[in-house]
Design an enzyme around this catalytic site. Structure first.
Site, PDB file in Angstrom:
ATOM      1  N   HIS A  43     -12.468 -42.797  14.843  1.00  0.00           N
ATOM      2  CA  HIS A  43     -13.871 -42.821  15.300  1.00  0.00           C
ATOM      3  C   HIS A  43     -14.738 -41.762  14.655  1.00  0.00           C
ATOM      4  CE1 HIS A  43     -13.166 -45.567  18.765  1.00  0.00           C
ATOM      5  NE2 HIS A  43     -11.952 -45.055  18.704  1.00  0.00           N
ATOM      6  N   LYS A  65     -28.068 -39.976  24.051  1.00  0.00           N
ATOM      7  CA  LYS A  65     -26.734 -39.891  23.452  1.00  0.00           C
ATOM      8  C   LYS A  65     -26.276 -38.451  23.566  1.00  0.00           C
ATOM      9  CE  LYS A  65     -28.601 -41.440  19.510  1.00  0.00           C
ATOM     10  NZ  LYS A  65     -27.742 -42.525  19.121  1.00  0.00           N
ATOM     11  N   ARG A  66     -24.996 -38.162  23.255  1.00  0.00           N
ATOM     12  CA  ARG A  66     -24.567 -36.777  23.250  1.00  0.00           C
ATOM     13  C   ARG A  66     -25.428 -35.953  22.288  1.00  0.00           C
ATOM     14  NH1 ARG A  66     -19.700 -35.126  25.702  1.00  0.00           N
ATOM     15  NH2 ARG A  66     -20.306 -33.108  24.886  1.00  0.00           N
ATOM     16  N   LYS A  90     -26.785 -36.038  15.006  1.00  0.00           N
ATOM     17  CA  LYS A  90     -27.561 -37.104  15.646  1.00  0.00           C
ATOM     18  C   LYS A  90     -29.073 -36.831  15.560  1.00  0.00           C
ATOM     19  CE  LYS A  90     -23.790 -38.286  18.867  1.00  0.00           C
ATOM     20  NZ  LYS A  90     -23.477 -39.717  18.660  1.00  0.00           N
ATOM     21  N   THR A 121     -23.019 -47.067  19.505  1.00  0.00           N
ATOM     22  CA  THR A 121     -22.974 -48.276  20.341  1.00  0.00           C
ATOM     23  C   THR A 121     -24.243 -48.355  21.183  1.00  0.00           C
ATOM     24  OG1 THR A 121     -21.566 -46.985  21.818  1.00  0.00           O
ATOM     25  CG2 THR A 121     -20.485 -48.665  20.470  1.00  0.00           C
ATOM     26  N   LYS A 157     -26.853 -51.543  22.479  1.00  0.00           N
ATOM     27  CA  LYS A 157     -27.353 -51.761  23.849  1.00  0.00           C
ATOM     28  C   LYS A 157     -28.865 -51.924  23.849  1.00  0.00           C
ATOM     29  CE  LYS A 157     -23.491 -48.954  25.288  1.00  0.00           C
ATOM     30  NZ  LYS A 157     -23.028 -47.556  25.417  1.00  0.00           N
TER      31      LYS A 157
HETATM   32  C1  26Q Z   1     -11.072 -33.335  20.107  1.00  0.00           C
HETATM   33  C2  26Q Z   1     -10.311 -32.183  20.197  1.00  0.00           C
HETATM   34  C3  26Q Z   1     -10.396 -31.377  21.310  1.00  0.00           C
HETATM   35  C4  26Q Z   1     -11.245 -31.717  22.339  1.00  0.00           C
HETATM   36  C5  26Q Z   1     -11.992 -32.865  22.266  1.00  0.00           C
HETATM   37  C6  26Q Z   1     -11.911 -33.674  21.134  1.00  0.00           C
HETATM   38  C7  26Q Z   1     -12.731 -34.896  21.039  1.00  0.00           C
HETATM   39  C8  26Q Z   1     -13.117 -35.562  22.194  1.00  0.00           C
HETATM   40  C9  26Q Z   1     -13.900 -36.711  22.112  1.00  0.00           C
HETATM   41  C10 26Q Z   1     -13.137 -35.409  19.823  1.00  0.00           C
HETATM   42  C11 26Q Z   1     -13.911 -36.543  19.757  1.00  0.00           C
HETATM   43  C12 26Q Z   1     -14.314 -37.211  20.893  1.00  0.00           C
HETATM   44  C13 26Q Z   1     -15.174 -38.391  20.900  1.00  0.00           C
HETATM   45  C14 26Q Z   1     -15.671 -38.977  19.842  1.00  0.00           C
HETATM   46  C15 26Q Z   1     -16.603 -40.111  19.936  1.00  0.00           C
HETATM   47  O1  26Q Z   1     -17.095 -40.446  21.009  1.00  0.00           O
HETATM   48  N1  26Q Z   1     -16.901 -40.762  18.814  1.00  0.00           N
HETATM   49  C16 26Q Z   1     -17.824 -41.877  18.799  1.00  0.00           C
HETATM   50  O2  26Q Z   1     -17.074 -43.067  18.953  1.00  0.00           O
HETATM   51  C17 26Q Z   1     -17.926 -44.181  19.087  1.00  0.00           C
HETATM   52  C18 26Q Z   1     -17.064 -45.390  19.364  1.00  0.00           C
HETATM   53  O3  26Q Z   1     -16.380 -45.774  18.215  1.00  0.00           O
HETATM   54  C19 26Q Z   1     -18.781 -44.368  17.846  1.00  0.00           C
HETATM   55  O4  26Q Z   1     -19.680 -45.419  18.085  1.00  0.00           O
HETATM   56  C20 26Q Z   1     -19.550 -43.092  17.545  1.00  0.00           C
HETATM   57  O5  26Q Z   1     -20.230 -43.238  16.307  1.00  0.00           O
HETATM   58  C21 26Q Z   1     -18.603 -41.917  17.503  1.00  0.00           C
HETATM   59  O6  26Q Z   1     -19.315 -40.711  17.341  1.00  0.00           O
END
Ligand code: 26Q
Length: 809
Positions: free
Chosen positions: A355, A543-544, A549, A651, A655
């Site tokens: 991702h 969004k986050r 972004k 995503t 929406k």
């Molecule tokens: C990693 C290490 C330690 C702590 C947390 C993490 C961590 C946690 C969550 C790393 C990444 C995430 C989440 C990533 C994420 O939400 N990515 C998004 O995924 C979506 C679904 O595929 C995409 O549409 C987005 O573009 C992408 O940013």
């Protein structure tokens, strides 16, 4: 019962009396929610058991979607919708004096996710069940979900999200299915009958107790399972006495450390948070999930060689990558397989979705940490690495350089993405552009080695939650116009295109949008006391919060518009309302500072009588799934403005499109595919392309300071950041933002894209003046959004990756 209004009313009131001892007049909204939820939960019990029975009897292949995040939001409304009971219940409650929406508001959001990746997992659950696939979720039941955000004095303040405080009507605790997970210890190795035996001793035991949540499919009586694991103490207090002195404190320490495993979700959606606890969480999920999967498989009484025919294990990003060595461990140490056989089974069972391309978000764990916490698993990872590197060297003895770039263990770190690719049969990106960048850039050597493993699966969103539930008026209009087949075949939304020039249809689409805007306006009024004009353009970025972004570019542009209005007070303008919603990781200072900036600008703009009626800025606190359901249907404009090449898919973009907003965006992530369908006429594109961004990174040639010097509009807003003039509180407040752009040369090309962004906004504003033309574009967007239903995405995963077919009950 739920299909007959009178029956529903009677049994509802009976339950209210028998469970809470209350009459309908005495009940609170919370009571109504609780009783209704439990009634539905019990009602689906039979279908749930029936579905499980059918899976067992038919011996269908099962998919298990392992994810550290499931951002499901609320379930009441969606469950009623999927069960086809929404209207009966709504009317029944109405007659009892209750409003369903108000009751829905009682449900806390299940915020077990950060953002896109977690929400995708939730959309996939809905599609799997609705399409009648045998697909289940496997995750962690965090006691606290993603933090609750409060904005105090413009700053983000994080509060714990105590979502389980009042219980959870949907879950079923299955103590009979608890599983022992082991940490720490030492590995003893010896030979027995010509076999090497590995045994871990002195380990610490933890119980993983599953809480099952039914995932109700639309229409067909199909109910899958989302299994969320909770950690519980496995120490018997009765044995404490024999363990001598200090055992009481040891007991308390141990209990505390166990509880922490499923206590909270890491509030980070990209940064590297190398914490032991997170590693513990990951292994806890992988081990408990796998052992439970194998228990189900064991009931089939098949040899393990058949596992890949009956089970697919999918890992949502690298967070559950430990399923690979853990499955190897179980097959070798507990099921008696040899290495080669176990490796063959594992690599035909596990598939992986990537991702992100951001290098700081690629997970790496210090070798020492993995070795201590999971000694046997670490041995297996080492062996995987040894064999993999050996294989590479054998192919080309001079490839030492390549080997160290591709190794699973390198420079004292375990690289989870490498492990995930080496140990799985499928690696997919989440949008066309993202997959191409994976193949040709970030994971290039792996693509060259295993081209057949790489594939693209563009993300999707469930149209049941994001259109039918979030925007019932629009759904009704669609069904009146093209019939209801689009519900099971979302591609059919394309049939709306023929209404794009139909004046009365256009008007109805715009009326529905206005109704949604009015509802959002009253929410804003109630929460923040600010009146917004429903006839202004609702321009939304939710969004986050992250540098890539580029919420910063958006707010700088708002500052520029404000300056314009102040400079030319008598110029005619289309009134605009800019709406932001975003959570920042608590340790991400720059992101938090951007939240503060948005709030500071909002305050200044909203209290300035001179711009009143032309410009409003809102920061809506605590962005979440349920808030998204209120905001998105009310948007005219969707901001999807990431630096090209950085957003894997997005995503939210889908929406908004599905709800008739027009996108202003860069050619990034799934925006590219939206543009392929919509063309330049129905979308507002601007900015650098991903190749251009890559070229700048490779060869340099961009100086943010030059842009700052040359564009007076930019210079002015940048200077306003650090001078106590119109916006700023004190000069240091936004120093960090200022420096990130001018001293650290604007990593995300905010200034580089600013002029194009401003120009595109102006063009968009002109189109909005022609409401007919705008409506027509909005209709085209809705018509093409069916392509982004997660049903289409899941069908592709099912046929291309998992090899499963729908199961008839
Ligand atoms: C990693 C290490 C330690 C702590 C947390 C993490 C961590 C946690 C969550 C790393 C990444 C995430 C989440 C990533 C994420 O939400 N990515 C998004 O995924 C979506 C679904 O595929 C995409 O549409 C987005 O573009 C992408 O940013």
């Amino acid at each position: 019962m739920f299909n007959n209004k009178e029956l529903f009313k009677t049994s509802f009131q009976e339950q209210l009396v028998s469970r809470l001892g209350k009459s309908i007049e005495e009940a609170t909204a919370g009571d109504i929610y609780k009783i209704l939820g439990s009634l539905i939960r019990e009602y689906v019990g039979r279908d749930w058991a029936e579905t499980n029975r059918a899976y067992k009897v038919q011996q269908e292949k099962q998919v298990y979607y392992f994810s550290m995040e499931f951002l499901i939001g609320r379930l009441l409304g969606n469950n009623l919708l999927n069960l086809g009971m929404l209207e009966t219940v709504r009317e029944g409650l109405e007659e009892l004096g209750w409003n369903l929406e108000e009751v829905e508001e009682q449900e806390p959001d299940a915020g077990l996710g950060n953002g896109g990746l977690g929400r995708l997992a939730a959309c996939f659950m809905d599609s799997l069940a609705s399409l009648q696939y045998a697909g289940h979720g496997c995750g962690i039941r965090y006691k606290y979900g993603l933090f609750e955000q409060k904005i105090i004095d413009g700053h983000q303040v994080e509060l714990p999200d105590d979502w389980l405080q009042k219980g959870n009507v949907w879950e079923e605790r299955r103590a009979d299915k608890k599983i022992e997970v082991r940490f720490w210890g030492h590995v003893k190795v010896w030979e027995e009958n010509g076999r090497t035996v590995f045994d871990t001793v002195d380990y610490e035991r933890v119980w993983a107790v599953p809480y099952d949540v039914p995932v109700i499919g639309y229409g067909a009586g199909h109910v899958n399972t989302l299994r969320l694991w909770s950690a519980e103490s496995a120490m018997d207090p009765a044995k404490m006495r024999v363990e001598g002195q200090n055992s009481y404190y040891k007991f308390l320490d141990y209990n505390r450390s166990v509880e922490s495993i499923s206590e909270f979700l890491y509030p980070d959606d990209s940064g590297y948070e190398g914490k032991l606890l997170r590693l513990k969480q990951q292994y806890f999920l992988c081990s408990a999930g796998l052992i439970s999967v194998l228990r189900t498989f064991d009931k089939l009484k098949l040899p393990y060689g058949k596992l890949p025919e009956k089970v697919a294990i999918h890992i949502n990003d690298t967070h559950p990558t430990l399923v690979i060595p853990e499955l190897m461990r179980l097959l070798i140490d507990e099921k008696g397989c040899g290495w080669d056989e176990a490796w063959d089974i594992t690599t035909r069972t596990v598939s992986y979705t990537n991702h992100t391309l951001l290098s700081e978000a690629l997970e790496k764990w210090p070798v020492g940490m993995v070795r201590e916490l999971l000694p046997r698993v670490y041995m297996i990872i080492e062996e995987i690495n040894k064999r993999f590197c050996g294989m590479l060297l054998k192919g080309d003895p001079h490839s030492q350089d390549l080997v160290s770039r591709m190794a699973v263990i390198e420079s004292g770190q375990v690289k989870m993405a490498h492990l995930a690719i080496v140990g799985s049969y499928s690696v997919n990106g989440v949008a066309g552009l993202h997959t191409e960048l994976l193949k040709n850039d970030v994971m290039k050597p792996f693509y060259e080695l295993y081209p057949e493993r790489f594939n693209n699966k563009t993300n999707g969103i469930t149209h049941r939650r994001w259109l039918m539930h979030a925007n019932p008026e629009l759904s009704r209009l669609i069904s009146e116009s093209i019939g209801t087949r689009w519900i099971s075949h979302p591609h059919q939304l394309l049939r709306l295109e023929r209404f794009k020039d139909d004046a009365s249809f256009r008007e109805r689409v715009m009326d529905i949008k206005r109704g949604n805007k009015l509802r959002l306006a009253s929410y804003i009024k109630q929460k923040q006391g600010i009146a917004v004009d429903p006839d202004s353009i609702f321009d939304v970025q939710v969004k986050r919060l992250h540098g890539y972004k580029r919420q910063l570019m958006n707010i700088l542009h708002v500052m520029f518009l404000y300056n314009e209005i102040k400079d030319h007070p008598s110029a005619e303008r289309v009134p605009r309302t800019f709406i932001f919603g975003a959570k920042a990781a608590p340790g991400y200072y720059l992101a938090k500072s951007i939240i503060k900036l948005i709030n500071v600008v909002a305050d200044a703009v909203n209290k300035d009588a001179q711009v009143n009626g032309k410009l409003k800025v809102l920061f809506l606190e605590n962005y979440s799934v349920s808030l998204a359901e209120k905001i998105i249907p009310a948007a005219n404009v969707s901001e999807q403005i990431s630096t090209a090449g950085k957003e894997a898919s997005g995503t939210g973009n889908m929406k908004f499109m599905m709800n008739g907003a027009l996108t202003i965006g860069t050619l990034d992530g799934a925006n590219v595919e939206m543009h392929d369908m919509l063309g330049d006429d129905n979308m507002f594109l601007f900015g650098l392309r991903s190749e251009e961004v890559l070229d700048y990174y490779r060869y340099g040639g961009y100086l943010a300071r030059d842009v700052y010097r040359q564009d007076s509009r930019i210079k002015r807003v940048m200077d306003q950041l650090v001078s106590s003039g119109s916006f700023c509180c004190h000069e240091q407040e936004f120093g960090l933002i200022y420096q990130s752009i001018l001293d650290h040369n604007d990593e995300f090309f905010v200034l580089r894209d600013f002029a194009a962004y401003a120009k595109t906004h102006a063009a968009m504003e002109r189109v909005y003046l022609d409401q007919g033309a705008w409506a027509s574009k909005s209709i085209v967007n809705i018509a093409h959004a069916g392509h982004f239903s997660s049903d289409c995405t899941i069908n592709r995963y099912a046929s291309d990756i998992w090899g499963i077919r729908p199961v008839t009950l």
